[in-house]
Design a protein around this motif. Structure first.
Motif, mmCIF file in Angstrom:
data_model
loop_
_atom_site.group_PDB
_atom_site.id
_atom_site.type_symbol
_atom_site.label_atom_id
_atom_site.label_comp_id
_atom_site.label_asym_id
_atom_site.label_seq_id
_atom_site.Cartn_x
_atom_site.Cartn_y
_atom_site.Cartn_z
ATOM 1 N N LYS A 266 -64.233 -19.041 -30.273
ATOM 2 C CA LYS A 266 -63.927 -20.646 -30.196
ATOM 3 C C LYS A 266 -66.024 -20.861 -30.129
ATOM 4 O O LYS A 266 -66.413 -20.974 -29.186
ATOM 5 C CB LYS A 266 -63.763 -21.342 -29.226
ATOM 6 N N ALA B 68 -58.295 -29.312 -31.680
ATOM 7 C CA ALA B 68 -59.013 -29.392 -30.709
ATOM 8 C C ALA B 68 -58.666 -29.515 -29.213
ATOM 9 O O ALA B 68 -57.892 -30.247 -29.155
ATOM 10 C CB ALA B 68 -60.229 -30.147 -30.355
ATOM 11 N N PHE C 138 -62.398 -17.462 -24.527
ATOM 12 C CA PHE C 138 -63.036 -17.951 -25.440
ATOM 13 C C PHE C 138 -63.684 -17.330 -27.256
ATOM 14 O O PHE C 138 -64.204 -18.612 -27.541
ATOM 15 C CB PHE C 138 -62.861 -19.181 -25.357
ATOM 16 N N SER D 274 -57.668 -24.269 -22.215
ATOM 17 C CA SER D 274 -57.321 -22.765 -22.917
ATOM 18 C C SER D 274 -56.543 -22.935 -23.921
ATOM 19 O O SER D 274 -55.306 -23.718 -23.749
ATOM 20 C CB SER D 274 -57.761 -21.216 -21.721
ATOM 21 N N ASP D 275 -56.161 -21.665 -23.631
ATOM 22 C CA ASP D 275 -54.071 -21.846 -25.457
ATOM 23 C C ASP D 275 -53.210 -21.748 -23.792
ATOM 24 O O ASP D 275 -52.356 -22.117 -24.171
ATOM 25 C CB ASP D 275 -54.595 -20.785 -26.006
ATOM 26 N N ASP E 199 -63.743 -26.375 -31.383
ATOM 27 C CA ASP E 199 -62.609 -26.229 -30.764
ATOM 28 C C ASP E 199 -61.971 -26.899 -29.419
ATOM 29 O O ASP E 199 -61.086 -27.064 -29.075
ATOM 30 C CB ASP E 199 -62.143 -24.754 -30.226
ATOM 31 N N ALA F 106 -66.868 -18.212 -25.433
ATOM 32 C CA ALA F 106 -67.113 -19.687 -26.087
ATOM 33 C C ALA F 106 -68.504 -19.493 -26.715
ATOM 34 O O ALA F 106 -69.289 -19.171 -26.274
ATOM 35 C CB ALA F 106 -66.864 -20.646 -25.526
#
Length: 333
Positions: free
Chosen positions: A58, A188, A55, A284-285, A137, A82
């Motif tokens: 982000k 997001a 993260f 998360s991605d 995000d 993050a």
């Protein structure tokens, strides 16, 4: 069910819970047997599971982030890189948590006071967040309110208090941030924390059940509508995870704690860190193809309670032999 008359199924459970392999823990109320013998097959592993830096760069906005599950999710996201913003009404609690996590992870955590029942307060908190760290995000709607009560004792104010926090508060946060994201052409990941009874309903916490169900429909609806703007929406339904805030209102005497293990198939409570790991994944991605999902994380509690004959697992071998003989002797039915 006449064949089961005289069989004491509850007695069969007692040594499983209270035997020598059980472990005790407490959290402000009476001690709870945390494990049953078969729980050894389901060990707790609740350190961050994702890669360090997942993260990085982000921003995460977490309501109710000062305590309980919110604090655990904030800690995990912060450990993974993050920059977190935690929001609730209690600024003193938020600041203490923010300092603690910042020191632990080395990543700055911001405390923003916000009463999510008040749209103006939500707008001010989001504006402060945007001005200090930018648009989020990740948005986690975790703040909640709940208490046990017979429904006939509920006043309009009691109903409004819970639904304003759980449903309206989630909507205010989601719509405010979502509109800003759309204007900025920025995507997001949104996550809401509900409960397993949002699906089934339950007595004695009816405002919460109704509001949590509404939150789930809010998320699944927006998952369809706002995907075109780059937004994902998912939901986690936790089973029993002992946190001081929740249990103080749902089991103030500690009287019902021991019944939890009887309901949970894997034989133990969940931990905040386990919920936090699932939350981190969904935000998360790695989960970019997951949207509109409602994920039950309850140690098998829901399915264990739902099955009509699941209590038969407490029948002893000797009792099964008697039952088999009785069934074999029954003819013509």
């Amino acid at each position: 069910m006449a064949a089961f008359k005289g069989l004491n199924l509850c007695k069969a459970l007692t040594p499983k819970i209270c035997g020598p392999s059980a472990r005790l823990f407490g959290n402000g109320t009476n001690p709870l047997y945390q494990t049953t013998p078969h729980a050894k097959f389901f060990p707790v592993s609740d350190g961050p599971m994702l890669l360090p830096g997942t993260f990085n760069n982000k921003v995460a906005f977490i309501t109710g982030g000062g305590t309980g599950l919110g604090k655990a999710m904030t800690t995990t996201l912060s450990a993974l890189g993050a920059e977190c913003v935690i929001a609730s009404r209690s600024l003193d609690v938020l600041q203490k948590t923010a300092e603690e996590i910042t020191q632990q992870t080395g990543n700055k955590v911001h405390a923003v006071q916000c009463n999510i029942r008040d749209p103006a307060s939500v707008e001010a908190a989001v504006t402060q967040t945007v001005n200090e760290v930018g648009l989020p995000d990740v948005v986690i709607n975790n703040a909640a309110g709940n208490f046990i009560s017979p429904s006939e004792k509920l006043s309009p104010n009691a109903w409004r208090t819970i639904t304003d926090i759980v449903l309206n508060g989630t909507a205010y946060v989601t719509l405010d941030i979502g509109k800003r994201l759309i204007k900025a052409e920025k995507g997001a990941a949104f996550l809401a924390i509900t409960t397993i009874y949002a699906e089934s309903g339950t007595g004695f916490v009816v405002p919460s059940a109704a509001a949590k169900s509404g939150v789930e429909k809010l998320c699944t609806s927006l998952a369809a509508e706002w995907s075109r703007y780059g937004m994902r929406f998912n939901v986690i339904q936790p089973g029993p995870v002992k946190t001081k805030g929740a249990f103080s209102r749902l089991d103030p005497t500690g009287k019902f704690e021991e019944t939890y293990l009887e309901r949970i198939a894997v034989g133990r409570l969940g931990t905040p860190g386990e919920i936090a790991n699932l939350a981190a994944y969904l935000c998360s991605d790695y989960a970019s193809w997951v949207s509109g999902a409602i994920i039950r994380m309850d140690g098998g509690e829901y399915v264990n309670m739902a099955g009509e004959f699941n209590s038969l697992k407490h029948v002893s071998k000797e009792e099964w032999d008697k039952l088999e003989a009785m069934i074999r002797s029954t003819k013509g039915s």
